[in-house]
Every structure is written in C-alpha cells, then in structure tokens.
Write a protein that holds these residues in place. Structure first.
Motif, PDB file in Angstrom:
ATOM      1  N   GLU A  54       0.833  -1.205   0.000  1.00  0.00           N
ATOM      2  CA  GLU A  54       0.000   0.000   0.000  1.00  0.00           C
ATOM      3  C   GLU A  54       0.865   1.250   0.000  1.00  0.00           C
ATOM      4  O   GLU A  54       2.001   1.243   0.483  1.00  0.00           O
ATOM      5  N   VAL A  55       0.304   2.319  -0.574  1.00  0.00           N
ATOM      6  CA  VAL A  55       0.933   3.635  -0.489  1.00  0.00           C
ATOM      7  C   VAL A  55       0.478   4.243   0.828  1.00  0.00           C
ATOM      8  O   VAL A  55      -0.725   4.435   1.043  1.00  0.00           O
TER       9      VAL A  55
ATOM     10  N   ILE B 112       5.697   6.971  -0.504  1.00  0.00           N
ATOM     11  CA  ILE B 112       6.233   5.894   0.333  1.00  0.00           C
ATOM     12  C   ILE B 112       5.314   4.687   0.216  1.00  0.00           C
ATOM     13  O   ILE B 112       4.102   4.797   0.429  1.00  0.00           O
ATOM     14  N   VAL B 113       5.894   3.551  -0.137  1.00  0.00           N
ATOM     15  CA  VAL B 113       5.136   2.319  -0.344  1.00  0.00           C
ATOM     16  C   VAL B 113       5.551   1.286   0.697  1.00  0.00           C
ATOM     17  O   VAL B 113       6.740   0.986   0.853  1.00  0.00           O
ATOM     18  N   LYS B 114       4.563   0.785   1.418  1.00  0.00           N
ATOM     19  CA  LYS B 114       4.795  -0.364   2.309  1.00  0.00           C
ATOM     20  C   LYS B 114       4.697  -1.623   1.455  1.00  0.00           C
ATOM     21  O   LYS B 114       3.689  -1.869   0.796  1.00  0.00           O
ATOM     22  N   LEU B 115       5.759  -2.413   1.426  1.00  0.00           N
ATOM     23  CA  LEU B 115       5.757  -3.639   0.641  1.00  0.00           C
ATOM     24  C   LEU B 115       4.793  -4.656   1.262  1.00  0.00           C
ATOM     25  O   LEU B 115       4.583  -4.674   2.477  1.00  0.00           O
TER      26      LEU B 115
ATOM     27  N   LYS C 210       7.683  -2.156  11.985  1.00  0.00           N
ATOM     28  CA  LYS C 210       6.580  -1.601  12.762  1.00  0.00           C
ATOM     29  C   LYS C 210       6.070  -0.291  12.176  1.00  0.00           C
ATOM     30  O   LYS C 210       5.193   0.365  12.762  1.00  0.00           O
ATOM     31  N   GLY C 211       6.614   0.113  11.025  1.00  0.00           N
ATOM     32  CA  GLY C 211       6.141   1.316  10.353  1.00  0.00           C
ATOM     33  C   GLY C 211       6.555   2.608  11.006  1.00  0.00           C
ATOM     34  O   GLY C 211       5.969   3.660  10.733  1.00  0.00           O
ATOM     35  N   ASN C 212       7.582   2.575  11.845  1.00  0.00           N
ATOM     36  CA  ASN C 212       8.074   3.778  12.514  1.00  0.00           C
ATOM     37  C   ASN C 212       9.282   4.306  11.750  1.00  0.00           C
ATOM     38  O   ASN C 212      10.323   3.652  11.681  1.00  0.00           O
TER      39      ASN C 212
ATOM     40  N   ILE D 262       9.665   1.223   0.518  1.00  0.00           N
ATOM     41  CA  ILE D 262      10.464   1.982  -0.450  1.00  0.00           C
ATOM     42  C   ILE D 262       9.863   3.377  -0.597  1.00  0.00           C
ATOM     43  O   ILE D 262       8.674   3.596  -0.323  1.00  0.00           O
ATOM     44  N   ARG D 263      10.698   4.296  -1.012  1.00  0.00           N
ATOM     45  CA  ARG D 263      10.267   5.673  -1.281  1.00  0.00           C
ATOM     46  C   ARG D 263      10.646   5.992  -2.718  1.00  0.00           C
ATOM     47  O   ARG D 263      11.835   6.018  -3.067  1.00  0.00           O
ATOM     48  N   LEU D 264       9.644   6.191  -3.546  1.00  0.00           N
ATOM     49  CA  LEU D 264       9.843   6.545  -4.949  1.00  0.00           C
ATOM     50  C   LEU D 264       9.847   8.057  -5.079  1.00  0.00           C
ATOM     51  O   LEU D 264       8.867   8.725  -4.734  1.00  0.00           O
TER      52      LEU D 264
END
Length: 334
Positions: free
Chosen positions: A29-30, A81-84, A117-119, A153-155
């Motif tokens: 998700e973005v 920013i994309v969470k894989l 943990k997304g931090n 990742i950050r595109l």
C-alpha cells in the motif's frame, strides 16, 4: 469511449522468477505521498496492466491509470512511500510510464528502509536506485544489487508527473516460526515462487500462487493446445519446507480448457540451483498421483496424499495441457 490497452511486455527471464513485493494483492500500500492531485498514488500498485480511456475525465482533469501529480510550480520533487506487501531482498524495479507521453517524470530515484513496525523516526533510508532518466510510455527495468531486507520503499520523481505502474521485484524474506500453524506453504505471500515451466502461452504459472481465487481465465496458468505427445508441467518452490496435509487444485473459470488430469511430484532438497532442479524433477516421487479434473471447480485431496515427508519443491503436471487457476499446499513447517 475508446479504451487503449497497454501493449504486451515480457520481463527478462531472470526477473520473471522473482516476486513483485509491491503487489496490492499481498498487502502492499501507499502510506504517504507528496501529491496525487490528478491520479491516486495507489493506482500504480495495481496488478493489471494500465489502460487509457480516451474521453474519460474527472473533476481534476484527464483520468489516468496510474499515479500523477500536479505540475510543480516551485523547487522540489514529488515522492510516495510504499509499504511492501512482504519484506524482501529487492533485486529489480519496473518503473512503467505507459500512456504517460507528455506528463512523465524526467527521472526517478528509489530509497528503501527496514521498518517492520512502520516507525520512520529513527529509520535509515538507503538509496538503492540512483536518479535515473525516464522516457515516455515505456517500461524501465532497473536491476539493483543489495542483500539487505527491506519493508518500505520511497519513490522520488523529478520534478513531477505520472507513473503508470511500479513493480518491486525481489525474494520474499518472511520467516514463519509457528510450527503448529496450518499454512499454504506455496502461497506467494509466504515466499512461494516459480522456477521453470514447459509453456505459458496464455497465462503464467506465477498466477497459481496468487492470493484468493482467480478473477477470470487470464488469472491462472494456461498453456497452448498441445499438438505433440507429452504434457505440460511447472516447477514451484515452497516458501518454507514442510509436511503437506491438504492439496487444493482450483480450475476456476476454466470450462472448456481444463486439464484432463493433474498430478503433483515433490522433493526435499537443500542448496539446489534452479537449473539443476529441472532435469531431475521428472524423477521426483509423487505427492499426488494423477487425478481427474472437473471444470470450474476446487478439487481437495487429503487422504490421497502419498507422503508426509518434508517437501521443499513440487512439480505440477497438467495432462495433457489446458489451464489451472490456483494450487494450494496446506501444511506445517518442519
């Protein structure tokens, strides 16, 4: 209202065997972006190839099938920013600008980090793709060399514009430690992958391990009509080796082209190269002997499974040809 479909594109062979870690279907998700005025950033993670609808407009202007930012009127650049979907070792990117002809970014770069943990407060971002030139309406394949495991990742796109699709290809690194849990050990989200196959004329065997049931006949493995003796096959690696308790073979949407029979062979092997497995696979013992198939049906087998030994790889034989939507191997990690 005319709709244009993206021309067919085939990935390099070495990338075809990798998993798209940024696939919406496995939870990618973005989570944040600088701007998505013209087109939502999450569209670039869709599985289906992009389309162009000639006369489709919305309140912000021309509708585009991808992520598109407004024209930047100050210094800086846009980013997302994309969470894989699953953590993994990234091996390649496909930055696809299909149908973005006068509104594609001039260039793009990609950073990655490990933040389970997304931090992001104390996280260290690593640039794994340096700023690279992009062109109009085309796939841009970039291979990268890193052995680190990443979750996000950050595109970065310079300075603005649109990306139709973003694919992040790599090796899944999810480690499941609960040995009592029943899992689909072959599932894409658990690290399953395709090693080799006899034919994939109408549909790639990587679809066999996708989440959920197939959405249509194109979302499965389908071979051309066989005009010579023999049968079609594919070799798959389990995400983690285990003991198989139930097998599901789903022929969803395959009605006039399902196989007459399907059998499954299996082996446990460590440290084998993919090319080494191909010639040896024909001699592997059967996990499931040939079973008669039905159209558009989930076939379940438990008592018919021939061994409870540890399995790391399987060979699916589709006799003589046709299409299968999904294969599930339910079992426990050993």
């Amino acid at each position: 209202m005319a709709t244009l479909f993206a021309p067919s594109f085939e990935l390099p062979t070495n990338i075809q065997q990798l998993t798209n870690l940024a696939d919406l279907r496995i939870g990618a998700e973005v989570i944040e972006c600088s701007d998505d005025f013209f087109a939502e950033a999450k569209r670039m993670l869709q599985f289906n190839a992009p389309v162009f609808v000639e006369d489709k407009f919305d309140d912000h202007g021309k509708w585009m099938d991808g992520w598109e930012t407004r024209r930047k009127r100050h210094a800086g650049y846009d980013w997302a920013i994309v969470k894989l979907g699953v953590a993994g070792k990234i091996k390649a990117f496909d930055i696809d600008t299909t149908f973005f002809t006068g509104n594609y970014p001039a260039s793009a770069a990609i950073e990655a980090c490990y933040a389970p943990k997304g931090n992001f407060e104390d996280v260290e971002w690593h640039q794994i793709l340096p700023n690279s030139i992009l062109g109009p309406s085309q796939h841009h394949i970039f291979e990268v060399k890193t052995e680190m495991v990443y979750t996000h990742i950050r595109l970065n796109i310079y300075p603005d514009g649109g990306i139709a699709r973003l694919r992040v290809y790599g090796d899944v690194q999810t480690q499941i430690t609960d040995h009592n849990q029943i899992l689909d050990l072959l599932a894409l989200e658990n690290g399953g992958r395709v090693i080799a196959y006899s034919d994939a004329h109408f549909g790639h065997p990587r679809n066999l391990i996708n989440p959920g049931r197939g959405i249509n006949m194109g979302d499965g493995w389908e071979t051309k009509r066989r005009r010579a003796p023999g049968f079609d096959w594919c070799i798959l690696a389990l995400g983690q080796a285990g003991s198989i308790e139930k097998i599901e073979i789903d022929t969803a949407h395959f009605k006039g082209n399902y196989p007459a029979e399907v059998s499954v062979q299996a082996i446990y092997i460590e440290d084998a190269t993919d090319p080494q497995l191909i010639p040896q696979s024909m001699f592997w013992p059967f996990l499931l002997e040939a079973k008669t198939m039905q159209m558009d049906h989930i076939h379940c087998y438990a008592n018919e499974i021939l061994t409870q030994n540890k399995v790391s790889h399987i060979r699916v034989n589709m006799i003589p040809d046709g299409g299968i939507s999904r294969i599930r191997l339910w079992g426990k990690i050993v």
